[in-house]
Write a protein that holds these residues in place. Structure first.
Motif, PDB file in Angstrom:
ATOM      1  N   TRP A 275       7.272   9.586 -11.868  1.00  0.00           N
ATOM      2  CA  TRP A 275       7.902   8.409 -11.269  1.00  0.00           C
ATOM      3  C   TRP A 275       7.041   7.167 -11.442  1.00  0.00           C
ATOM      4  CZ3 TRP A 275       6.359   5.402  -6.945  1.00  0.00           C
ATOM      5  CH2 TRP A 275       5.204   5.837  -6.289  1.00  0.00           C
ATOM      6  N   THR A 276       5.791   7.357 -11.900  1.00  0.00           N
ATOM      7  CA  THR A 276       4.877   6.229 -12.026  1.00  0.00           C
ATOM      8  C   THR A 276       4.953   5.526 -13.377  1.00  0.00           C
ATOM      9  OG1 THR A 276       3.259   7.924 -12.549  1.00  0.00           O
ATOM     10  CG2 THR A 276       3.215   7.031 -10.338  1.00  0.00           C
ATOM     11  N   PHE A 277       5.646   6.095 -14.341  1.00  0.00           N
ATOM     12  CA  PHE A 277       5.863   5.435 -15.644  1.00  0.00           C
ATOM     13  C   PHE A 277       4.573   4.972 -16.315  1.00  0.00           C
ATOM     14  CE2 PHE A 277       9.785   4.442 -13.271  1.00  0.00           C
ATOM     15  CZ  PHE A 277      10.701   5.036 -14.103  1.00  0.00           C
TER      16      PHE A 277
ATOM     17  N   ALA B 203       4.662  -0.726  -1.339  1.00  0.00           N
ATOM     18  CA  ALA B 203       5.973  -0.101  -1.192  1.00  0.00           C
ATOM     19  C   ALA B 203       5.925   1.090  -0.253  1.00  0.00           C
ATOM     20  CB  ALA B 203       6.521   0.329  -2.537  1.00  0.00           C
ATOM     21  N   VAL B 204       4.802   1.795  -0.210  1.00  0.00           N
ATOM     22  CA  VAL B 204       4.765   2.922   0.725  1.00  0.00           C
ATOM     23  C   VAL B 204       4.845   2.399   2.155  1.00  0.00           C
ATOM     24  CG1 VAL B 204       3.424   4.306  -0.894  1.00  0.00           C
ATOM     25  CG2 VAL B 204       2.261   3.196   1.002  1.00  0.00           C
ATOM     26  N   TYR B 205       4.396   1.160   2.352  1.00  0.00           N
ATOM     27  CA  TYR B 205       4.540   0.591   3.699  1.00  0.00           C
ATOM     28  C   TYR B 205       5.949   0.072   3.930  1.00  0.00           C
ATOM     29  CZ  TYR B 205      -0.296   1.547   4.016  1.00  0.00           C
ATOM     30  OH  TYR B 205      -1.486   2.223   4.015  1.00  0.00           O
TER      31      TYR B 205
ATOM     32  N   MET C 207       8.270   1.853   3.289  1.00  0.00           N
ATOM     33  CA  MET C 207       8.892   3.061   3.826  1.00  0.00           C
ATOM     34  C   MET C 207       8.407   3.346   5.239  1.00  0.00           C
ATOM     35  SD  MET C 207       7.930   5.272   0.537  1.00  0.00           S
ATOM     36  CE  MET C 207       8.152   4.568  -1.095  1.00  0.00           C
ATOM     37  N   ILE C 208       7.110   3.181   5.468  1.00  0.00           N
ATOM     38  CA  ILE C 208       6.567   3.694   6.730  1.00  0.00           C
ATOM     39  C   ILE C 208       6.705   2.699   7.872  1.00  0.00           C
ATOM     40  CG2 ILE C 208       4.134   2.986   6.648  1.00  0.00           C
ATOM     41  CD1 ILE C 208       5.361   6.501   7.380  1.00  0.00           C
ATOM     42  N   LEU C 209       6.671   1.387   7.586  1.00  0.00           N
ATOM     43  CA  LEU C 209       6.701   0.431   8.700  1.00  0.00           C
ATOM     44  C   LEU C 209       8.001   0.494   9.493  1.00  0.00           C
ATOM     45  CD1 LEU C 209       4.849  -2.679   7.293  1.00  0.00           C
ATOM     46  CD2 LEU C 209       4.240  -1.356   9.306  1.00  0.00           C
TER      47      LEU C 209
ATOM     48  N   HIS D  34      -7.096   2.144  -4.884  1.00  0.00           N
ATOM     49  CA  HIS D  34      -7.462   3.523  -4.567  1.00  0.00           C
ATOM     50  C   HIS D  34      -6.669   4.524  -5.399  1.00  0.00           C
ATOM     51  CE1 HIS D  34      -4.471   3.323  -0.947  1.00  0.00           C
ATOM     52  NE2 HIS D  34      -3.854   3.773  -2.004  1.00  0.00           N
ATOM     53  N   HIS D  35      -5.699   4.050  -6.140  1.00  0.00           N
ATOM     54  CA  HIS D  35      -4.998   4.966  -7.059  1.00  0.00           C
ATOM     55  C   HIS D  35      -5.700   5.041  -8.400  1.00  0.00           C
ATOM     56  CE1 HIS D  35      -1.529   5.512  -4.407  1.00  0.00           C
ATOM     57  NE2 HIS D  35      -1.761   4.266  -4.052  1.00  0.00           N
ATOM     58  N   LEU D  36      -6.706   4.189  -8.617  1.00  0.00           N
ATOM     59  CA  LEU D  36      -7.347   4.121  -9.926  1.00  0.00           C
ATOM     60  C   LEU D  36      -8.824   4.470  -9.868  1.00  0.00           C
ATOM     61  CD1 LEU D  36      -5.080   1.616  -9.811  1.00  0.00           C
ATOM     62  CD2 LEU D  36      -5.880   1.376 -12.118  1.00  0.00           C
TER      63      LEU D  36
ATOM     64  N   VAL E 109      -7.019   0.314   6.514  1.00  0.00           N
ATOM     65  CA  VAL E 109      -5.596   0.489   6.830  1.00  0.00           C
ATOM     66  C   VAL E 109      -5.403   1.521   7.933  1.00  0.00           C
ATOM     67  CG1 VAL E 109      -3.341   1.063   5.922  1.00  0.00           C
ATOM     68  CG2 VAL E 109      -4.973  -0.056   4.490  1.00  0.00           C
ATOM     69  N   ALA E 110      -6.321   2.471   7.987  1.00  0.00           N
ATOM     70  CA  ALA E 110      -6.139   3.532   8.969  1.00  0.00           C
ATOM     71  C   ALA E 110      -6.222   2.976  10.390  1.00  0.00           C
ATOM     72  CB  ALA E 110      -7.182   4.625   8.750  1.00  0.00           C
ATOM     73  N   ILE E 111      -6.911   1.837  10.571  1.00  0.00           N
ATOM     74  CA  ILE E 111      -7.113   1.320  11.938  1.00  0.00           C
ATOM     75  C   ILE E 111      -5.796   0.890  12.592  1.00  0.00           C
ATOM     76  CG2 ILE E 111      -8.289  -0.414  13.325  1.00  0.00           C
ATOM     77  CD1 ILE E 111     -10.572  -0.275  11.267  1.00  0.00           C
TER      78      ILE E 111
ATOM     79  N   GLY F 227      -0.849  13.213   7.691  1.00  0.00           N
ATOM     80  CA  GLY F 227      -0.761  12.465   6.436  1.00  0.00           C
ATOM     81  C   GLY F 227      -1.781  11.349   6.380  1.00  0.00           C
ATOM     82  N   GLY F 228      -1.962  10.644   7.482  1.00  0.00           N
ATOM     83  CA  GLY F 228      -2.919   9.541   7.499  1.00  0.00           C
ATOM     84  C   GLY F 228      -4.338  10.038   7.303  1.00  0.00           C
ATOM     85  N   PHE F 229      -4.664  11.142   7.986  1.00  0.00           N
ATOM     86  CA  PHE F 229      -6.020  11.662   7.837  1.00  0.00           C
ATOM     87  C   PHE F 229      -6.283  12.126   6.413  1.00  0.00           C
ATOM     88  CE2 PHE F 229      -6.543  12.292  12.564  1.00  0.00           C
ATOM     89  CZ  PHE F 229      -7.601  11.420  12.642  1.00  0.00           C
TER      90      PHE F 229
ATOM     91  N   VAL G  80      -9.174  10.924   3.640  1.00  0.00           N
ATOM     92  CA  VAL G  80      -9.978  11.818   2.804  1.00  0.00           C
ATOM     93  C   VAL G  80      -9.885  11.390   1.337  1.00  0.00           C
ATOM     94  CG1 VAL G  80     -10.142  14.179   1.943  1.00  0.00           C
ATOM     95  CG2 VAL G  80      -9.781  13.761   4.380  1.00  0.00           C
ATOM     96  N   LEU G  81      -8.666  11.009   0.928  1.00  0.00           N
ATOM     97  CA  LEU G  81      -8.498  10.580  -0.467  1.00  0.00           C
ATOM     98  C   LEU G  81      -9.117   9.201  -0.703  1.00  0.00           C
ATOM     99  CD1 LEU G  81      -4.824  11.708  -1.016  1.00  0.00           C
ATOM    100  CD2 LEU G  81      -6.856  12.658  -2.095  1.00  0.00           C
ATOM    101  N   GLY G  82      -9.187   8.414   0.352  1.00  0.00           N
ATOM    102  CA  GLY G  82      -9.746   7.081   0.190  1.00  0.00           C
ATOM    103  C   GLY G  82     -11.260   7.098   0.035  1.00  0.00           C
TER     104      GLY G  82
ATOM    105  N   TYR H 240       3.385  14.379   3.432  1.00  0.00           N
ATOM    106  CA  TYR H 240       3.215  14.260   4.884  1.00  0.00           C
ATOM    107  C   TYR H 240       3.565  12.856   5.358  1.00  0.00           C
ATOM    108  CZ  TYR H 240       1.531  18.767   6.474  1.00  0.00           C
ATOM    109  OH  TYR H 240       1.468  20.077   6.845  1.00  0.00           O
ATOM    110  N   VAL H 241       3.172  11.831   4.598  1.00  0.00           N
ATOM    111  CA  VAL H 241       3.486  10.479   5.075  1.00  0.00           C
ATOM    112  C   VAL H 241       4.905  10.052   4.722  1.00  0.00           C
ATOM    113  CG1 VAL H 241       1.289   9.354   5.468  1.00  0.00           C
ATOM    114  CG2 VAL H 241       2.078   9.684   3.141  1.00  0.00           C
ATOM    115  N   MET H 242       5.379  10.407   3.521  1.00  0.00           N
ATOM    116  CA  MET H 242       6.689   9.905   3.126  1.00  0.00           C
ATOM    117  C   MET H 242       7.821  10.730   3.709  1.00  0.00           C
ATOM    118  SD  MET H 242       5.619   9.008  -0.727  1.00  0.00           S
ATOM    119  CE  MET H 242       6.842   8.041  -1.476  1.00  0.00           C
TER     120      MET H 242
ATOM    121  N   PRO I 202      -3.980  21.579 -10.046  1.00  0.00           N
ATOM    122  CA  PRO I 202      -3.507  20.263 -10.470  1.00  0.00           C
ATOM    123  C   PRO I 202      -2.007  20.106 -10.264  1.00  0.00           C
ATOM    124  CG  PRO I 202      -3.878  21.644 -12.371  1.00  0.00           C
ATOM    125  CD  PRO I 202      -4.275  22.452 -11.173  1.00  0.00           C
ATOM    126  N   ARG I 203      -1.568  18.862 -10.114  1.00  0.00           N
ATOM    127  CA  ARG I 203      -0.142  18.594  -9.930  1.00  0.00           C
ATOM    128  C   ARG I 203       0.532  18.411 -11.282  1.00  0.00           C
ATOM    129  NH1 ARG I 203      -0.158  12.228  -8.009  1.00  0.00           N
ATOM    130  NH2 ARG I 203       2.099  12.497  -8.101  1.00  0.00           N
ATOM    131  N   ARG I 204       1.875  18.416 -11.272  1.00  0.00           N
ATOM    132  CA  ARG I 204       2.695  18.099 -12.440  1.00  0.00           C
ATOM    133  C   ARG I 204       2.556  19.092 -13.592  1.00  0.00           C
ATOM    134  NH1 ARG I 204       2.288  11.469 -12.643  1.00  0.00           N
ATOM    135  NH2 ARG I 204       3.772  11.107 -10.979  1.00  0.00           N
TER     136      ARG I 204
END
Ligand code: HEM
Ligand SMILES: [Cu+2]
Lengths: 567, 287
Positions: free
Chosen positions: A155-157, A268-270, A272-274, A315-317, A337-339, A376-378, A382-384, A404-406, A462-464
């Motif tokens: 989905w990330t093209f 965009a993930v926000y 969804m979540i906001l 953080h995705h890169l 963001v976690a705060i 999901g936030g925690f 960890v990923l951050g 978990y978050v979406m 691994p994913r995918r």
């Protein structure tokens, strides 16, 4: 919150009964060309639920494939694995761009925003309808692309593969471009509505929290979506004209695509979540029958999340060729963001504390949300962290995190909102026991599906990929069983909701004891929303509603006449 | 606005255009204006992606931009800038005459603005045609035939020509080393005791000294065509919007009590102008 001018008018209205928005007109044409925000919201709801169904069935295909290490459906390599790639790509595209982004803001938001605000409609009803048709045409292009040659890029093209892939990337990307503009116009409409159409008495800090959340969401929609628009446009000209911006063979830089993509897709993930958090705020206070704790903190944390969300995309890169300095900065900002997210969670817990908690179906969804979103936030934190992300990037840990978050966050809260406003939308009640059953089953099934993914991800799966090492099989089987149970939960839900639509008991004006404006008008509301202009006081004043056993629902205590109130 | 509404008959017009969900024409106008500003912000953000790409690639490969921007025709760029500025002025005049209810002036100024738009597009089309003839195109289509197009730059173009004959293609980066040996970067000897002769002093931008062609020049033209192309599409949309305004003006739709569409198109045209004010120096002038 006080409403005057409503009661007197409805008394004389009994002479010529006001038709509700569903019955006002009945032709198909009157629906397709409607300018009523409620009908547009319902149409968004129907289409995004359809998309959710398709995306969900694709997920079941993925899970079935992963029952065995060598794959149950697609095996033998080459073309078969490519089909697997197509399946998870479509699943991701549908769920992100056609379900999550439009579902809560456009479907629930359109229906509820003017009602919660006390307005007759959104600021630009025609633009609203236009957004809807942009959404539909985007979906049509996506279907066309899928029929002709489904994309297999994820989905990330990501470039360069999205430039080389011989599937119908251009059509799909053009479809998402339209979906993006639909989202922009919806956001724009909502911002103007909230700024300009607040009735007398509805000051900024008297707005229900769902409106604050929607406002923050709309800012993101307007400010981030154009960037994905131009990115997708660049991808199109890249493929059609060979312009070379993302193509290293022509001097371009594929990593620039990733920056552009995440500059949108993280905010965009926000998107969804906001609004999901906004729904949860409404549900928690209503079913605790207690005023919300820390109103301003919740309102402002929405804005804070929206703003910080713009500066964390890196953080995705972390492992994709970004300098170490930049990595460190993005990691720090990600922690920030976690705060505000945690601020919300604490405020919800404090709202429930010593409240009169009523565990109705929407409340169960809100509680599920708090648990799942916290996990999901925690995992996000960890990923951050740089050192852990180097290991966990592109593993199932990331997959579990964003589900978990979406799903645990955004979709569960959406379902809570759907159940919460269902009586208002349809004028019917649904079966409470079945609702609780489906919610409980969904909660268990969800964790069965995704918790094992956190574990195998931490083990390095691994994913995918269409196949995996045999040592992961027991986890994968549990995960697939969870996915099947989810299907049962959703089918149950579809069953009792459809039953409610045709056979459900008539819904009273205020079945849950809510204090916001939508509960002061009939269920379903008339086309004009309110018979008169509502007057507004501070929100979440639960001393103003009381349970009336005679009608089995809540009623509003005689309001103090407006003139006598101190100002 | 309030004084304008008191003009005889205007109140009725204002009411006629009032949508049911607004309380007053003023509220409707303010909503429209805020919406328009937000929309223009998204337009700007759409371009900002391209400005971003421009900055990134310029920072990474300054030599490409220095080399390639000399092939843009700053003169026609300047003329276009003036044309757009003038049309911005006539558009403002249109808004003003809609507010004051001078129909004839409104029509004339709309027509003049459209003429400005068309002139801009025509000059731009000429530039594009020129670039096409010279083979100065994007990505895979980049195929320069410089010496025929710019005889005065034969000195620069010659080595490129040699490479062309050797079958140079953008993808074939190896061939460029062949170019490097055919041309020397070492400055000529100094003339006299005063030191380096002025003509040979390395100067950014204004240097007429032959500049070697760096790798990946097509990147610049890709960005040039993208940015100006997206901008030209916006100019075309602007002209369409003005045609629509013109029809409504002739139908007597606008007056002091109701001129929102003219106002909003005016804002749009302002942003189209402004984007060009960034594009022109970034692409044509900075070396
Ligand atoms: C506390 C807040 C959050 C933090 C700190 C956080 C952090 C992260 C990090 C660092 C990654 C990158 C992992 C990697 O690829 O190596 C990531 C991925 C992701 N996150 Fe979050 N996240 C948070 C909340 C959310 C929310 C609320 C959503 C959606 C509603 C979300 C959706 C995603 C998605 C979709 C991906 C990965 C997409 C992909 O690579 O396909 N995150 N997150
Ligand atoms: Cu992110």
């Amino acid at each position: 919150m006080t409403t005057t001018a409503v009661a007197p008018v409805s008394a004389e209205a009994s002479a010529a009964p006001v038709k509700n928005y569903l019955k006002q007109t009945t032709t198909i044409r009157s629906w397709l060309l409607t300018l009523d925000h409620k009908r547009i919201g319902v149409m968004y709801l129907i289409i995004s639920l359809l998309a959710f169904f398709i995306g969900g069935m694709l997920a079941e295909v993925i899970r079935t494939q992963l029952l065995t290490p060598s794959g149950l459906i697609f095996h033998g390599g080459g073309a078969a694995y490519r089909q697997y790639n197509q399946v998870f790509t479509l699943h991701g595209i549908i769920m992100v761009f056609m379900v999550l982004v439009p579902m809560t803001p456009a479907a629930i938001g359109n229906f509820t925003l003017p009602l919660l605000l006390g307005a007759k409609d959104v600021a630009f009803p025609r633009l609203n309808l236009f957004s809807f048709y942009l959404y539909v045409s985007g979906a049509v292009l996506a279907i066309l692309s899928t029929v002709l040659g489904a994309v297999d890029t994820g989905w990330t093209f990501y470039a360069p593969y999205s430039i080389d892939s011989n599937s119908y990337v251009v059509l799909m990307v053009a479809g998402i471009f339209l979906l993006g503009f639909s989202s922009i116009f919806t956001g724009l409409n909502f911002i103007v509505t909230i700024h300009k159409l607040r009735p007398r008495g509805m000051t900024w800090f008297r707005m229900p929290l769902f409106l604050w959340a929607t406002y923050a969401t709309s800012i993101i929609q307007v400010a981030a979506t154009p960037v994905i628009g131009v990115t997708l446009l660049l991808l199109i000209v890249e493929r059609v004209m060979g312009i070379g911006i993302f193509n290293s063979a022509l001097g371009g830089d594929p990593v620039l695509f990733q920056h552009f993509f995440w500059f949108y897709s993280h905010p965009a993930v926000y998107i969804m979540i906001l609004p999901a958090m906004g729904i949860v705020s409404e549900i928690i206070t209503t079913f605790s029958h207690k005023t919300i704790f820390g109103y301003r903190f919740i309102a402002m944390s929405s804005l804070a999340i929206a703003l910080i969300g713009f500066v964390v995309w890196g953080h995705h890169l972390f492992v994709n060729g970004q300098s170490a300095e930049l990595d460190a900065i993005f990691s720090f900002l990600t922690f920030l963001v976690a705060i505000p997210s945690a601020v919300k969670v604490f405020n919800w817990l404090a709202t429930m504390y010593k409240g009169a908690i009523d565990l109705k179906t929407p409340m169960l969804y809100a509680l599920s949300f708090i648990v799942l979103f916290t996990i999901g936030g925690f995992t996000g934190v960890v990923l951050g962290a740089l050192s852990t992300d180097v290991v966990l990037h592109d593993t199932y840990f990331v997959v579990a995190h964003f589900h978990y978050v979406m799903f645990g966050g955004a979709i569960i809260a959406f379902l809570g909102g759907l159940h919460y406003w269902w009586p208002k939308m349809t004028g019917r009640m649904y079966s409470e026991p079945w609702g609780k059953f489906a919610c409980g089953l969904l909660f268990i099934a969800f964790n069965l599906t995704f918790f094992p993914q956190l574990v195998v991800g931490a083990h390095g799966m691994p994913r995918r990929y269409a196949t995996y090492l045999p040592e992961y099989q027991s986890y994968m089987v549990v995960s697939t069983i969870g996915a099947y149970l989810q299907l049962i939960a959703f089918l149950t839900m579809a069953g009792y909701l459809l039953h409610s639509l045709f056979r459900g008991a008539k819904a009273p004006e205020n079945p849950w004891g809510g204090t916001t404006l939508e509960w002061t008008t009939s269920s379903p509301p008339p086309t004009e929303n309110f018979l008169g202009t509502p007057e507004v006081d501070v929100p979440y004043d639960y001393s103003l509603v009381e349970y009336d056993p005679a009608i089995g629902s809540y009623i509003r205590k005689e309001p103090v006449p407006f003139a006598e109130q101190a100002h | 606005m309030s004084e304008a509404v008191s003009v005889f008959g205007q109140e009725e017009i204002a009411r006629k255009h009032l949508a049911h969900h607004f309380d007053t024409p003023q509220q409707q106008f303010d909503s429209g204006k805020l919406g328009m500003w937000l929309f223009l912000a998204t337009e700007f953000l759409l371009f900002s992606g391209l400005f971003c790409a421009y900055s990134v690639y310029r920072a990474l490969n300054p030599e490409i931009f220095r080399y390639a921007s000399q092939y843009l025709d700053a003169q026609s760029g300047l003329i276009n800038t003036l044309v757009l500025l003038t049309s911005g002025f006539t558009m403002a005049l249109a808004v003003r005459s809609a507010q004051t209810g001078r129909k004839a002036v409104l029509i004339v100024s709309l027509l003049l603005t459209m003429a400005g738009g068309f002139t801009f597009l025509a000059i731009h089309a000429y530039e594009y045609a020129e670039k096409y003839r010279e083979g100065l195109l994007w990505g895979t289509l980049y195929n320069p035939k410089l010496q025929e197009a710019q005889p005065d730059q034969a000195a620069i173009a010659k080595p490129v020509k040699v490479n062309l004959n050797a079958g140079w293609k953008p993808l074939n980066l190896m061939a460029q080393s062949g170019y490097a040996v055919s041309h020397s970067n070492i400055a000529p000897a100094a003339i006299g005791p005063a030191g380096v002769a002025p003509a040979q002093r390395p100067q950014f931008g204004t240097s007429t000294a032959p500049m070697p062609q760096p790798a990946n020049v097509q990147l610049f033209f890709g960005i040039y065509f993208l940015m100006t192309g997206l901008h030209s599409i916006h100019v075309i949309v602007g002209i369409i919007l003005m045609t629509w305004l013109l029809i409504r003006t002739i139908k007597n739709d606008f007056g002091p009590a109701y001129y929102a569409p003219v106002d909003f198109v005016g804002l749009y045209w302002g942003v189209v102008d402004m984007v060009w004010m960034f594009l022109f120096p970034l692409l044509y002038l900075i070396r």
